[in-house]
Design a protein around this motif. Structure first.
Motif, PDB file in Angstrom:
ATOM      1  N   MET A   1     -10.870 -42.735  11.070  1.00 43.39           N
ATOM      2  CA  MET A   1     -11.706 -43.384  12.075  1.00 43.39           C
ATOM      3  C   MET A   1     -12.073 -42.380  13.148  1.00 43.39           C
ATOM      4  N   CYS A   2     -13.360 -42.201  13.424  1.00 41.54           N
ATOM      5  CA  CYS A   2     -13.807 -41.258  14.437  1.00 41.54           C
ATOM      6  C   CYS A   2     -14.176 -42.005  15.705  1.00 41.54           C
ATOM      7  N   SER A   3     -13.824 -41.431  16.835  1.00 39.71           N
ATOM      8  CA  SER A   3     -14.146 -42.077  18.100  1.00 39.71           C
ATOM      9  C   SER A   3     -15.636 -42.102  18.345  1.00 39.71           C
ATOM     10  N   VAL A   4     -16.344 -41.078  17.894  1.00 36.80           N
ATOM     11  CA  VAL A   4     -17.788 -41.041  18.028  1.00 36.80           C
ATOM     12  C   VAL A   4     -18.356 -40.555  16.716  1.00 36.80           C
ATOM     13  N   TYR A   5     -19.362 -41.254  16.208  1.00 36.79           N
ATOM     14  CA  TYR A   5     -19.917 -40.916  14.909  1.00 36.79           C
ATOM     15  C   TYR A   5     -21.131 -40.020  15.097  1.00 36.79           C
ATOM     16  N   PHE A   6     -21.029 -38.747  14.646  1.00 37.25           N
ATOM     17  CA  PHE A   6     -22.136 -37.823  14.816  1.00 37.25           C
ATOM     18  C   PHE A   6     -22.548 -37.152  13.510  1.00 37.25           C
TER      19      PHE A   6
ATOM     20  N   ASP B   1     -11.880 -27.306  24.730  1.00 32.37           N
ATOM     21  CA  ASP B   1     -11.094 -28.509  24.972  1.00 32.37           C
ATOM     22  C   ASP B   1     -11.905 -29.730  25.407  1.00 32.37           C
ATOM     23  N   PHE B   2     -13.111 -29.524  25.937  1.00 31.46           N
ATOM     24  CA  PHE B   2     -13.852 -30.634  26.530  1.00 31.46           C
ATOM     25  C   PHE B   2     -15.236 -30.787  25.892  1.00 31.46           C
ATOM     26  N   ARG B   3     -15.632 -32.045  25.744  1.00 27.33           N
ATOM     27  CA  ARG B   3     -16.942 -32.368  25.160  1.00 27.33           C
ATOM     28  C   ARG B   3     -17.499 -33.593  25.868  1.00 27.33           C
ATOM     29  N   ILE B   4     -18.809 -33.633  26.064  1.00 31.65           N
ATOM     30  CA  ILE B   4     -19.508 -34.790  26.618  1.00 31.65           C
ATOM     31  C   ILE B   4     -20.357 -35.401  25.510  1.00 31.65           C
ATOM     32  N   ALA B   5     -20.341 -36.722  25.390  1.00 27.75           N
ATOM     33  CA  ALA B   5     -21.121 -37.397  24.350  1.00 27.75           C
ATOM     34  C   ALA B   5     -21.688 -38.700  24.897  1.00 27.75           C
TER      35      ALA B   5
ATOM     36  N   ARG C   1     -30.020 -50.186  26.109  1.00 30.43           N
ATOM     37  CA  ARG C   1     -28.677 -50.197  26.656  1.00 30.43           C
ATOM     38  C   ARG C   1     -28.010 -48.852  26.392  1.00 30.43           C
ATOM     39  N   LEU C   2     -27.039 -48.555  27.240  1.00 28.16           N
ATOM     40  CA  LEU C   2     -26.214 -47.355  27.081  1.00 28.16           C
ATOM     41  C   LEU C   2     -24.948 -47.757  26.337  1.00 28.16           C
ATOM     42  N   ASP C   3     -24.846 -47.332  25.078  1.00 29.24           N
ATOM     43  CA  ASP C   3     -23.677 -47.719  24.290  1.00 29.24           C
ATOM     44  C   ASP C   3     -22.421 -46.992  24.756  1.00 29.24           C
ATOM     45  N   TYR C   4     -22.532 -45.689  24.982  1.00 30.62           N
ATOM     46  CA  TYR C   4     -21.380 -44.945  25.466  1.00 30.62           C
ATOM     47  C   TYR C   4     -21.833 -43.668  26.163  1.00 30.62           C
ATOM     48  N   LEU C   5     -21.014 -43.204  27.084  1.00 33.27           N
ATOM     49  CA  LEU C   5     -21.212 -41.930  27.775  1.00 33.27           C
ATOM     50  C   LEU C   5     -19.828 -41.495  28.226  1.00 33.27           C
ATOM     51  N   LEU C   6     -19.262 -40.506  27.550  1.00 35.91           N
ATOM     52  CA  LEU C   6     -17.857 -40.208  27.732  1.00 35.91           C
ATOM     53  C   LEU C   6     -17.575 -38.709  27.776  1.00 35.91           C
ATOM     54  N   LEU C   7     -16.438 -38.407  28.369  1.00 34.11           N
ATOM     55  CA  LEU C   7     -15.871 -37.068  28.355  1.00 34.11           C
ATOM     56  C   LEU C   7     -14.658 -37.086  27.433  1.00 34.11           C
ATOM     57  N   GLU C   8     -14.667 -36.206  26.426  1.00 38.86           N
ATOM     58  CA  GLU C   8     -13.550 -36.108  25.487  1.00 38.86           C
ATOM     59  C   GLU C   8     -12.736 -34.851  25.798  1.00 38.86           C
ATOM     60  N   TRP C   9     -11.429 -35.034  25.898  1.00 36.14           N
ATOM     61  CA  TRP C   9     -10.517 -33.928  26.160  1.00 36.14           C
ATOM     62  C   TRP C   9      -9.564 -33.769  24.977  1.00 36.14           C
ATOM     63  N   ASP C  10      -9.700 -32.647  24.270  1.00 41.70           N
ATOM     64  CA  ASP C  10      -8.777 -32.316  23.186  1.00 41.70           C
ATOM     65  C   ASP C  10      -7.548 -31.684  23.830  1.00 41.70           C
TER      66      ASP C  10
ATOM     67  N   SER D   1      -6.084 -36.655  21.836  1.00 43.46           N
ATOM     68  CA  SER D   1      -7.377 -36.600  22.509  1.00 43.46           C
ATOM     69  C   SER D   1      -7.481 -37.758  23.490  1.00 43.46           C
ATOM     70  N   PHE D   2      -8.117 -37.486  24.642  1.00 45.15           N
ATOM     71  CA  PHE D   2      -8.318 -38.493  25.676  1.00 45.15           C
ATOM     72  C   PHE D   2      -9.815 -38.641  25.948  1.00 45.15           C
ATOM     73  N   TYR D   3     -10.228 -39.869  26.283  1.00 48.34           N
ATOM     74  CA  TYR D   3     -11.639 -40.175  26.518  1.00 48.34           C
ATOM     75  C   TYR D   3     -11.769 -40.918  27.848  1.00 48.34           C
ATOM     76  N   PHE D   4     -12.778 -40.537  28.626  1.00 47.16           N
ATOM     77  CA  PHE D   4     -12.997 -41.142  29.937  1.00 47.16           C
ATOM     78  C   PHE D   4     -14.483 -41.465  30.095  1.00 47.16           C
ATOM     79  N   GLY D   5     -14.776 -42.608  30.716  1.00 49.85           N
ATOM     80  CA  GLY D   5     -16.162 -43.007  30.933  1.00 49.85           C
ATOM     81  C   GLY D   5     -16.447 -44.320  30.235  1.00 49.85           C
ATOM     82  N   ARG D   6     -17.632 -44.436  29.664  1.00 48.19           N
ATOM     83  CA  ARG D   6     -17.954 -45.585  28.815  1.00 48.19           C
ATOM     84  C   ARG D   6     -17.571 -45.202  27.393  1.00 48.19           C
ATOM     85  N   VAL D   7     -16.386 -45.603  26.982  1.00 48.58           N
ATOM     86  CA  VAL D   7     -15.817 -45.154  25.717  1.00 48.58           C
ATOM     87  C   VAL D   7     -16.144 -46.150  24.605  1.00 48.58           C
ATOM     88  N   LYS D   8     -16.087 -45.664  23.360  1.00 47.11           N
ATOM     89  CA  LYS D   8     -16.378 -46.507  22.205  1.00 47.11           C
ATOM     90  C   LYS D   8     -15.124 -47.247  21.745  1.00 47.11           C
ATOM     91  N   ASN D   9     -15.349 -48.431  21.222  1.00 48.30           N
ATOM     92  CA  ASN D   9     -14.299 -49.187  20.554  1.00 48.30           C
ATOM     93  C   ASN D   9     -14.015 -48.511  19.219  1.00 48.30           C
TER      94      ASN D   9
END
Length: 388
Positions: A1-6, A63-67, A84-93, A103-111
C-alpha cells in the motif's frame, strides 16, 4: 500500500529537474441509473461522469518530499460537482535500513488504511468505475480520501516473516456546504463539521506469497450546529468502522474481499433527546481475470445491512410509520465489467450493476422514497480515460 500513488506510466511528462514529477488524468464517461436518484432526479442518461486531476511530487532532498493533487469531479448526486484539493503533504523519510522504514506525513494526508483507499482517486487505478459502495461510499468520498493532520507508516520486511506495514493517522476534514447537502440533504441550514478522525491499519504479505491480508479501524466524530428556520437541531454523530481484507495477485487472476462492521451513533439532530445507536455489517467479494494482455473482465458481489438486527429493514419501516420503506435498510450489488487498454495511456471501462436496496443513496439522513421508489434498480456506465 502506497501513501501516495504516482506510478502512472513510463511515458509521464518529462520534466528537466528529475526531483519534480508531474502527472495527470482525464476521464469522461456516460452513465445511467434507473429507478433511483443515484445520478440525477429524472433518471436520464447522463454525462456526469467526469474526473480531471493533476498531481505533483517534488523531492526536496534525500529525506523530504512534497506532494499534492487537485481534481475536478462531476458525479451527479454521488458527490458535489467542482474542484477540490485531495491532498497536499510533506513526507519525511525518517529512518530506513535493510529491514525497517519509518515515514511521517504532515498536512492534508491521504487515507492509506482500506484496500483501495490510496488509489480510489485515480480512475485507472481503481478496479471499476464505481467501486464497492458498501465500503467506499461516494457520499463520503471527500472525507474518506484524507484529512488535515498527520500520519505515520512503519514497514518491516525480511525473508521469513515477509512484509508488514503499519499505518496510523490523526486529523479531520473540512466539510463544505455542498458536501453537507450531499450527506444531510437540502432541508438542513446549519453547519456540519468534522471534529476528529483516528485511523490505524496493519497489512501483512507472507514471504514468497501472492496473498496480502489487512485489518483497519476508524473512529470519527462529527457535529451539527443548527441554523435559522432549520428542520434539524444541534446534534453529534460518531462513526466507527472496522475492516478485514484479503488480496490475491496472480499472473491472470486477482481476488479481493473486504469484510466490515460499522457503528453509527446519532445524538439529538432530528430533535432534542433523540438517540440512535446502530451496528451495520457488510462485505464484498471481487474477481478479475486477464483474458488478454490488454483485456480483463471483472465480477463482484457486495452486501450491506444498516442494522445487523434488522437486515430486511422491516423495523426501519415500522419505526418511521411507513414513511421510509424497508429497502432503505440494506444495499446489495452484483456487477460485471470489462476493461480494455488501447495503448499505454488510454483505457476504456464498461460495467453493469444490478442493485437492490437504497441504504447507500445520498442523502443518508434524509431518505427520498419518492425519487427511489423501487427496491431493485440498475446502473450501467462507460468511461474513457487518459493519463500522462
Amino acid at each position: 500500500m502506497c501513501s501516495v500513488y504516482f506510478a502512472f506510466n513510463a511515458n509521464a511528462a518529462k520534466i528537466p529537474d528529475e526531483s519534480l514529477q508531474v502527472h495527470g488524468f482525464v476521464a469522461q464517461g456516460v452513465i445511467d441509473a434507473n429507478n433511483s436518484n443515484f445520478i440525477n432526479a429524472d433518471e436520464s442518461v447522463s454525462l456526469e461522469l467526469t474526473e480531471i486531476g493533476l498531481n505533483a511530487s517534488y523531492q526536496l532532498n534525500d529525506d523530504f518530499r512534497i506532494a499534492g493533487q487537485v481534481v475536478y469531479l462531476n458525479g451527479g448526486n454521488r458527490y458535489h460537482a467542482g474542484p477540490r484539493l485531495d491532498y497536499l503533504l510533506l513526507e519525511w523519510d525518517a529512518f530506513h535500513n535493510e529491514s525497517w522504514q519509518a515515514s511521517f506525513y504532515f498536512g492534508r494526508v491521504k487515507n492509506n488504511h482500506w484496500l483501495y483507499s490510496s488509489t480510489r482517486d485515480i480512475p485507472f487505478a481503481r478496479p471499476s468505475i464505481i467501486i464497492p459502495q458498501v465500503v467506499y461510499f461516494d457520499g463520503f468520498r471527500d472525507i474518506a480520501v484524507g484529512g488535515d493532520g498527520a500520519a505515520v507508516k512503519l514497514s518491516y520486511s525480511d525473508d521469513s516473516l515477509g512484509e508488514i506495514d503499519f499505518n496510523f493517522s490523526r486529523g479531520k476534514s473540512t466539510i463544505s456546504n455542498k458536501q453537507a447537502d450531499v450527506i444531510l440533504g437540502d432541508l438542513s441550514t446549519g453547519e456540519f463539521g468534522h471534529d476528529l478522525d483516528l485511523q490505524a491499519s496493519v497489512y501483512w504479505r507472507p514471504a514468497n506469497s501472492q496473498w496480502r491480508f489487512g485489518f483497519s479501524a476508524l473512529d470519527s466524530t462529527f457535529n451539527y450546529d443548527s441554523g435559522n428556520l432549520d428542520n434539524y437541531s444541534d446534534g453529534s454523530f460518531t462513526f466507527q468502522f472496522y475492516t478485514a481484507n484479503a488480496l490475491y495477485e496472480g499472473e491472470f487472476w486477482e481476488f479481493t474481499g473486504e469484510l466490515f462492521q460499522e457503528r453509527f451513533i446519532t445524538k439529538d439532530f432530528y430533535f432534542s433527546t433523540f438517540k440512535r445507536d446502530e451496528v451495520g455489517q457488510g462485505y464484498y467479494l471481487q474477481a478479475r481475470y486477464k483474458l488478454q494482455k490488454d483485456l480483463s473482465i471483472m465480477a463482484r458481489h457486495e452486501r450491506f445491512y444498516n442494522n445487523k438486527e434488522d437486515k430486511n429493514g422491516s423495523k426501519l419501516e415500522q419505526n418511521t410509520g411507513g414513511l421510509v420503506p424497508a429497502y432503505f435498510g440494506f444495499h446489495n450489488d452484483t456487477v460485471i465489467g470489462l476493461s480494455y487498454d488501447f495503448s499505454s495511456d488510454f483505457r476504456v471501462n464498461a460495467e453493469y450493476h444490478w442493485m437492490q436496496g437504497a441504504a447507500r443513496l445520498s442523502p443518508i439522513v434524509q431518505p427520498d422514497p419518492v425519487a427511489n421508489g423501487s427496491k431493485n434498480w440498475q446502473v450501467w456506465a462507460i468511461q474513457l480515460m487518459y493519463w500522462f
